[in-house]
Design an enzyme around this catalytic site. Structure first.
Site, PDB file in Angstrom:
ATOM      1  N   HIS A  37     -48.130  52.663 -65.178  1.00 47.03           N
ATOM      2  CA  HIS A  37     -48.160  51.539 -64.235  1.00 47.03           C
ATOM      3  C   HIS A  37     -48.622  50.258 -64.924  1.00 47.03           C
ATOM      4  CE1 HIS A  37     -47.443  54.198 -60.837  1.00 47.03           C
ATOM      5  NE2 HIS A  37     -47.357  53.131 -60.073  1.00 47.03           N
ATOM      6  N   LYS A 102     -52.053  61.137 -53.534  1.00 46.18           N
ATOM      7  CA  LYS A 102     -53.030  61.659 -52.579  1.00 46.18           C
ATOM      8  C   LYS A 102     -54.170  60.665 -52.471  1.00 46.18           C
ATOM      9  CE  LYS A 102     -55.623  64.345 -55.998  1.00 46.18           C
ATOM     10  NZ  LYS A 102     -57.000  63.882 -56.087  1.00 46.18           N
TER      11      LYS A 102
END
Lengths: 187, 280
Positions: A37, A102
Site C-alpha cells: 500500500h 478484519k
C-alpha cells in the site's frame, strides 16, 4: 441476506448490501498489505501509473503463507485493516470499490466509502486454512521483493466475507454489538 | 553436570514451531467448543464453528491455521547444572526457527530493523527469555505470536491509589479499544506488579498458561473469573460482530512491586494460543 458478487464491482452491484450480509465473491482480486500500500500511494503522489488496474477492483488484505504442493496459495486469512487506513482513501478516489480485511476502519476511510459507494468486508480472522480453499489461482504481479507482502492477482470462487461497512456508512461492528446487548438486556 | 548438544535444541525448536502453527492445542479446542455451547447468539455460533472447522483443516492437511505464523517468542528454563555443547544456545534456537519456518511453509514475518523494515527472510531472530533454575533439565517453550493481537496490547504505570479498580478498568478499556481487531474470541494475558519491563513479561507468560488452569493464588484466580465475565459482557463477540464470546480466558500473573507503583500490562492473543513446550 446472502449475495453472490462478481468482480470488478460497480456502484450498482454494491448499493443493496447491508452490514451483516454474507457475500460470496467470484473473480479476480488483488492481495496487498502494509508495504505494498505504501508503494502504491507513493506512485500516486508522484503521478505515476499503478501496477494494477484499480478500477472496480477489490483488495484483500493478506500476507499468505508459502504454498505447499497442490495449493494455489498457502493459508490466507485477513490481516488487520486499520493499518491500511493511511492509504485507502487515495485508492478509493482512483476507483477501488471493495476491501476485505478484519477490524475497524478510520473515519476518513468510511467517508470515502460513502462518497464512492464502495464497501468494506471482513473475512474471518484466523480462518486462513479454510479461506484458502476459495483461492483458485495466484500470481505475483508487483513487488516480488516484498515476499509475503507482494501484490498477487488471485482468482477466487465463492470467497466468503461479511459486509462490515456498507455504501451508506452503516457499520456492523456498531450494529451487531448493539443488537446483541439489546437482546441480552431484554432477557 | 549434564550436557545437551546444541543440535538437539535446534531440532526440537524446528519441530515445535511447525507443530504450534499446524495443530491447535487440545485445551483451546475444548474452550472453543465450550464457548459455542454457552453462547446462544447464532452469529457467534456460526463463527466459532468456522474457527473449529479451520483448525480441523489445518490439522488434517498439515497447513498453518493462520497466515500470520507469528514472531517466535521462546521461554527457556535452564537448569544450572546443564552445559550446552557444540554451540551457543541462542544460535541453536534461531537455527531451529530458520529451519522450521522454511521447511514448514510458514510465513516469514520478521523485519531486521523496525524502521528500515527489510525482511530477514527466515523469521529470525526470535525473542528469547532465559530463566536459570535449579537442576539438570532444560525446558524450552516456543510461542508463535501473531501481531494482529500483539498490536492491541497495552501497558500502564498506575498509582497505588488506583488499586484493584484501576487494574480492572485498564483491562476492560484495553479489550474495548481492541474491539474486533485481534480476532476475538481472544485470550487476555495480564501482568500486575514488578517493574516497567517485568510487567509485560508477566502478561506474556500469562498467555502461555493452559486455558483450563487458573492462577494458584485464590484471589487472582477469582479475579480472572470475574474479569472474564466482565469482558464477555462487553458484547464485542467473535470477530466483533456482537455476541458473548469475546474472550476464552483472562489469565493474570503477578509479582512484588515498589511502594510507589502499580504497573499493569495487558497482552492480547487471538483464540489460537499457539505454543509448544519440551523438556530435555
Amino acid at each position: 441476506m446472502e449475495y453472490k458478487l462478481k468482480t470488478p464491482f460497480t456502484r450498482e452491484d454494491l448499493k443493496d448490501l447491508k452490514p451483516g450480509d454474507n457475500v460470496y465473491i467470484t473473480g479476480y482480486m488483488y492481495t496487498a498489505r502494509d508495504a505494498a500500500h505504501k508503494r502504491l500511494v507513493e506512485l500516486i503522489e508522484q503521478g505515476k501509473e499503478l501496477p494494477i488496474d484499480i478500477k472496480g477492483t477489490c483488495i484483500y488484505y493478506v500476507g499468505p503463507t508459502p504454498a505447499k504442493e497442490g495449493q494455489a496459495l498457502g493459508s490466507a486469512g485477513p490481516t488487520t485493516s486499520y493499518r491500511m487506513d493511511a492509504y485507502s482513501p487515495q485508492l478509493l478516489d482512483l476507483g477501488l470499490m471493495g476491501m476485505v480485511g478484519k477490524g475497524k476502519r478510520g473515519p476518513e476511510v468510511v467517508e470515502k466509502i460513502v462518497e464512492h459507494g464502495a464497501v468494506y468486508m471482513a473475512a474471518i480472522g484466523g480462518a486462513a486454512a479454510l479461506i484458502s480453499k476459495a483461492i483458485k489461482t495466484a500470481e505475483i504481479v508487483a513487488y516480488e521483493d516484498l515476499g509475503a507482502e507482494a501484490i498477487r492477482k488471485i482468482y477466487v470462487e465463492d470467497f466468503p466475507a461479511t459486509v462490515i461497512i456498507d455504501s451508506k456508512g452503516n457499520n456492523l461492528y456498531e450494529i451487531g454489538r448493539e443488537e446483541y446487548l439489546k437482546c441480552t438486556q431484554q432477557k | 553436570m549434564r550436557t545437551i548438544d546444541a543440535s538437539k535444541i535446534t531440532a526440537e525448536v524446528k519441530r515445535m514451531v511447525i507443530e504450534a502453527n499446524y495443530f491447535l492445542p487440545k485445551d483451546v479446542m475444548e474452550a472453543l467448543k465450550q464457548a459455542k455451547e454457552n453462547d446462544d447468539w447464532k452469529l457467534s455460533q456460526d463463527i466459532l464453528d468456522k474457527i473449529i472447522v479451520n483448525a480441523q483443516i489445518a490439522n488434517d492437511e498439515q497447513v498453518p491455521m493462520c497466515q500470520d505464523t507469528g514472531m517466535v517468542v521462546a521461554f527457556v528454563k535452564m537448569g544450572q547444572e546443564v552445559v550446552i555443547e557444540n554451540g551457543f544456545i541462542e544460535d541453536a534456537i534461531n537455527e531451529g526457527v530458520r529451519q522450521g519456518y522454511e521447511e514448514g511453509f510458514l510465513r516469514k514475518s520478521v523485519v531486521g530493523d523496525p524502521l528500515n523494515r527489510v525482511n530477514t527472510k527466515d523469521n529470525t531472530p526470535a525473542v528469547v527469555h532465559y530463566e536459570v533454575v535449579p537442576g539438570d533439565k532444560l525446558t524450552i517453550m516456543v510461542a508463535a505470536k501473531g501481531f494482529g493481537s500483539e498490536n492491541m496490547s497495552r501497558l500502564k504505570m498506575l498509582k497505588p491509589s488506583d488499586g484493584l479498580q484501576g487494574v480492572k478498568d485498564f483491562i476492560l478499556e484495553t479489550v474495548e479499544l481492541a474491539g474486533p481487531n485481534p480476532c476475538p474470541p481472544i485470550v487476555v494475558g495480564v501482568g500486575v506488579g514488578g517493574t516497567f519491563d517485568k510487567v509485560t513479561l508477566l502478561a506474556k507468560k500469562a498467555l502461555m498458561r493452559d486455558l483450563d488452569k487458573y492462577n494458584e493464588n485464590e484471589f487472582y484466580a477469582d479475579l480472572e473469573k470475574e474479569m472474564l465475565e466482565k469482558v464477555n459482557a462487553l458484547g464485542i463477540g467473535p470477530q466483533g460482530f456482537g455476541g458473548k464470546s469475546t474472550a476464552l480466558k483472562v489469565a493474570i500473573e503477578y509479582y512484588p512491586t515498589h511502594i510507589a507503583g502499580l504497573p499493569v500490562a495487558v497482552n492480547i492473543n487471538c483464540h489460537a494460543t499457539r505454543h509448544k513446550e519440551v523438556t530435555l
